[in-house]
Design a protein around this motif. Sequence first.
Motif, PDB file in Angstrom:
ATOM      1  N   ILE A   1       0.476  -1.005  -0.143  1.00 21.45           N
ATOM      2  CA  ILE A   1      -0.311   0.073  -0.332  1.00 21.45           C
ATOM      3  C   ILE A   1       1.356   1.114   0.035  1.00 21.45           C
ATOM      4  CG2 ILE A   1      -1.758   1.307   1.408  1.00 21.45           C
ATOM      5  CD1 ILE A   1      -2.939  -1.155   0.497  1.00 21.45           C
ATOM      6  N   ASN A   2       1.999   1.437   1.042  1.00 14.53           N
ATOM      7  CA  ASN A   2       3.077   2.694   1.123  1.00 14.53           C
ATOM      8  C   ASN A   2       3.584   2.418  -0.685  1.00 14.53           C
ATOM      9  OD1 ASN A   2       2.335   3.363   3.641  1.00 14.53           O
ATOM     10  ND2 ASN A   2       4.361   2.184   4.429  1.00 14.53           N
ATOM     11  N   ARG A   3       3.856   1.499  -0.934  1.00 14.35           N
ATOM     12  CA  ARG A   3       4.266   1.782  -1.888  1.00 14.35           C
ATOM     13  C   ARG A   3       3.365   2.490  -2.985  1.00 14.35           C
ATOM     14  NH1 ARG A   3       3.999  -1.817  -6.259  1.00 14.35           N
ATOM     15  NH2 ARG A   3       3.556  -3.387  -4.905  1.00 14.35           N
ATOM     16  N   LEU A   4       2.470   1.880  -3.351  1.00 16.18           N
ATOM     17  CA  LEU A   4       1.268   2.767  -4.404  1.00 16.18           C
ATOM     18  C   LEU A   4       0.714   3.682  -4.314  1.00 16.18           C
ATOM     19  CD1 LEU A   4      -0.546  -0.692  -4.669  1.00 16.18           C
ATOM     20  CD2 LEU A   4       1.201   0.478  -6.551  1.00 16.18           C
ATOM     21  N   VAL A   5       0.596   4.303  -2.496  1.00 13.34           N
ATOM     22  CA  VAL A   5       0.239   5.386  -2.330  1.00 13.34           C
ATOM     23  C   VAL A   5       1.844   6.818  -2.319  1.00 13.34           C
ATOM     24  CG1 VAL A   5       0.167   6.976  -0.545  1.00 13.34           C
ATOM     25  CG2 VAL A   5      -1.442   4.425  -0.755  1.00 13.34           C
ATOM     26  N   ASP A   6       2.721   6.676  -2.222  1.00  9.47           N
ATOM     27  CA  ASP A   6       3.918   6.404  -2.623  1.00  9.47           C
ATOM     28  C   ASP A   6       3.830   6.874  -4.864  1.00  9.47           C
ATOM     29  OD1 ASP A   6       4.637   6.984  -0.411  1.00  9.47           O
ATOM     30  OD2 ASP A   6       6.605   5.276  -0.258  1.00  9.47           O
ATOM     31  N   LYS A   7       3.842   6.077  -4.848  1.00 11.33           N
ATOM     32  CA  LYS A   7       3.475   6.622  -6.727  1.00 11.33           C
ATOM     33  C   LYS A   7       2.223   7.666  -6.639  1.00 11.33           C
ATOM     34  CE  LYS A   7       5.301   2.341  -8.795  1.00 11.33           C
ATOM     35  NZ  LYS A   7       4.939   1.028  -9.190  1.00 11.33           N
ATOM     36  N   ALA A   8       1.765   6.874  -6.181  1.00 17.02           N
ATOM     37  CA  ALA A   8       0.235   8.557  -6.699  1.00 17.02           C
ATOM     38  C   ALA A   8       0.675   9.953  -5.741  1.00 17.02           C
ATOM     39  CB  ALA A   8      -0.938   8.066  -6.109  1.00 17.02           C
ATOM     40  N   ILE A   9       1.163  10.107  -4.501  1.00 18.05           N
ATOM     41  CA  ILE A   9       1.350  11.752  -4.321  1.00 18.05           C
ATOM     42  C   ILE A   9       2.313  11.658  -5.613  1.00 18.05           C
ATOM     43  CG2 ILE A   9       2.956  12.351  -2.591  1.00 18.05           C
ATOM     44  CD1 ILE A   9       1.440  10.522  -0.313  1.00 18.05           C
ATOM     45  N   ALA A  10       3.550  11.250  -6.098  1.00 14.88           N
ATOM     46  CA  ALA A  10       4.495  11.640  -7.021  1.00 14.88           C
ATOM     47  C   ALA A  10       3.757  12.331  -8.411  1.00 14.88           C
ATOM     48  CB  ALA A  10       5.265  10.501  -7.525  1.00 14.88           C
ATOM     49  N   VAL A  11       2.684  11.863  -9.096  1.00 18.10           N
ATOM     50  CA  VAL A  11       2.082  12.011 -10.061  1.00 18.10           C
ATOM     51  C   VAL A  11       0.352  13.075  -9.816  1.00 18.10           C
ATOM     52  CG1 VAL A  11       2.570   9.986 -10.890  1.00 18.10           C
ATOM     53  CG2 VAL A  11       0.936  10.275 -10.322  1.00 18.10           C
ATOM     54  N   VAL A  12       0.494  12.852  -8.744  1.00 19.81           N
ATOM     55  CA  VAL A  12      -1.192  13.468  -9.068  1.00 19.81           C
ATOM     56  C   VAL A  12      -1.314  14.894  -8.116  1.00 19.81           C
ATOM     57  CG1 VAL A  12      -1.612  13.753  -5.861  1.00 19.81           C
ATOM     58  CG2 VAL A  12      -3.845  13.359  -7.351  1.00 19.81           C
ATOM     59  N   PRO A  13      -1.838  16.334  -9.036  1.00 18.73           N
ATOM     60  CA  PRO A  13      -1.600  17.357  -8.830  1.00 18.73           C
ATOM     61  C   PRO A  13      -2.430  18.530  -8.153  1.00 18.73           C
ATOM     62  CG  PRO A  13      -3.248  17.319 -11.148  1.00 18.73           C
ATOM     63  CD  PRO A  13      -3.173  15.426  -9.858  1.00 18.73           C
ATOM     64  N   ASP A  14      -3.406  17.348  -7.200  1.00 22.91           N
ATOM     65  CA  ASP A  14      -4.372  18.029  -6.430  1.00 22.91           C
ATOM     66  C   ASP A  14      -3.333  18.150  -5.036  1.00 22.91           C
ATOM     67  OD1 ASP A  14      -7.353  19.448  -7.188  1.00 22.91           O
ATOM     68  OD2 ASP A  14      -6.603  18.247  -4.879  1.00 22.91           O
ATOM     69  N   GLU A  15      -3.895  19.749  -4.676  1.00 24.94           N
ATOM     70  CA  GLU A  15      -3.720  19.429  -3.336  1.00 24.94           C
ATOM     71  C   GLU A  15      -4.036  18.312  -2.029  1.00 24.94           C
ATOM     72  OE1 GLU A  15      -0.901  20.231  -1.367  1.00 24.94           O
ATOM     73  OE2 GLU A  15       0.558  20.688  -3.869  1.00 24.94           O
ATOM     74  N   VAL A  16      -5.432  18.764  -2.643  1.00 24.78           N
ATOM     75  CA  VAL A  16      -6.131  18.059  -1.818  1.00 24.78           C
ATOM     76  C   VAL A  16      -6.331  16.899  -1.980  1.00 24.78           C
ATOM     77  CG1 VAL A  16      -9.477  17.778  -1.535  1.00 24.78           C
ATOM     78  CG2 VAL A  16      -8.186  19.674  -2.088  1.00 24.78           C
ATOM     79  N   GLN A  17      -6.963  16.268  -2.965  1.00 21.73           N
ATOM     80  CA  GLN A  17      -6.363  14.539  -3.624  1.00 21.73           C
ATOM     81  C   GLN A  17      -4.610  14.078  -2.419  1.00 21.73           C
ATOM     82  OE1 GLN A  17      -6.919  13.894  -7.269  1.00 21.73           O
ATOM     83  NE2 GLN A  17      -8.633  15.236  -7.982  1.00 21.73           N
ATOM     84  N   LYS A  18      -4.355  14.951  -2.696  1.00 21.60           N
ATOM     85  CA  LYS A  18      -2.421  14.402  -2.202  1.00 21.60           C
ATOM     86  C   LYS A  18      -2.756  14.562  -0.848  1.00 21.60           C
ATOM     87  CE  LYS A  18       1.759  16.055  -4.028  1.00 21.60           C
ATOM     88  NZ  LYS A  18       1.686  16.177  -5.006  1.00 21.60           N
TER      89      LYS A  18
END
Length: 494
Positions: free
Chosen positions: A34-51
């Motif tokens: 989960i942490n690996r996938l979440v880190d990938k998402a944090i790296a590419v998501v542009p929206d601060e709320v989603q981040k």
Amino acid sequence: MTTIPSLIKAIKSPLVFIARTKRIETLRGLKVTINRLVDKAIAVVPDEVQKNLFFQIRNCFADFDMRDEAGKLTTVEVALTLLNQIEAEIKPIDKENLSQEIEERIKILSTPIQYIKGVGPHIAARLQKKGINTIEDALYFLPRDYEDRRNLKTISAARVGEKETLKGKILGLNLVSYHRRKVLEMVLGDQTGIIVLKWFNFNEGYINYLKKKFKLGQKVIVSGKVEAYSFRKEISHPDIELIDEEEKEDSLNFNRIVPKYSETEGLHQKTIRRIMQNVIENYAHFVPDGIPRTISQKQKLMDLSLSFKRVHFPTNDDDFSLLTAGISPYHRRIIFDEFFFLELMLDLKKRGTILEKGISFSVRGNFLEEFEALLPFPLTGAQKRVIEEIKIDMAKPYPMHRLIQGDVGSGKTIVAFAAALIAIENNYQAAIMAPTEILAEQHFFTLRQLAIKKGINVAYLFSRMKKSLRNEVYKNIKSGKIDLIVGTHAIIQE
């Protein structure tokens, strides 16, 4: 290229499996994945709320491996809720489909409670006595209290002056007299000692009920404030629940924080809990969350469906003191929801009033000075301020809606008379209504003395007037001879 939707799908897949099967032990290395996938998402998501929501998911799994099975399942549920919020953020809003979805949810929540599994017409009739007619009613039927059954204490460990939950065997059930006062006593014991349960002010029917339901040797769970009397521990009017001999200590009623609901005849705690568990598991996610996401994040509000789940069935990690005080994050979310939509309704009603056509009264600039000269006493600062506010409201082209609050004798009637005088000076009639004839008569005599100075005709109208006199007053009101009417509810009755 890795996309946010694909990452969300990859994160949700193992979590959904665990949520459905409760088989958390089958997935090894879940935290790392989960942490690996979440880190990938944090790296590419542009929206601060989603981040920020992805960061919250990561924080959920910080101590995941140290939690017990119940704690891990709770983490999975919270993570899924956060992922659903992210999906709602990135999904384009289709207003037509959204409206249809909300209508469908409302339809489901409006389903009569008798059609829920395990209810039927007989139990539904009993639930209706508690105001539970639909699935939505059941969701809002919140526990009145909670019992901490995570680690039940022995009787010897129960502390005097504290609310305790204890488990023991019935050793005695007798009617005892104390100075001509009959008291029903039940002696409860375990391997460490005994405690006496007492009931006062009962009737014969209640005695028969207890004797029929409880027998010597049965095991029960009791909850209440422990007191000391004659060197022994006692609980007066405890909550008491029978443990069936053939019943295992199931996860719904034991080894957890257990909800306590308001009961009705023939409907006991275990039955209510079983029904509520069914309602929560199958229908809590249908509750529409109408509060904008920005407000929820600013106020740090829990997800609404998760709040319903946890307020009814808290996890063992939840703060027991906050739950019993009704101030847990889950209570706060549901309470905020009710107040938010109450305020929204009042605001919409106010806007509707603004759109409603009213009378724009003309108010002289020196009105307040001339009005005060009529009085045998000076106006208070508060009276002057409120009259000025009323002048502004009455000059607007829509109806005034105002509530004046003040102690008895603070001068509210004089303020009302000032408002009536503004209407009369604009060639309109006015009425002042009081809740009782005594108060109305008092207002009439007080205001008539002031009205005479301005050449204003005042009439008194009340329900016990002679018909001939009442008809005369009606005639003068209709002809315009009466400027001010003082009376009771008779003013607005035909």
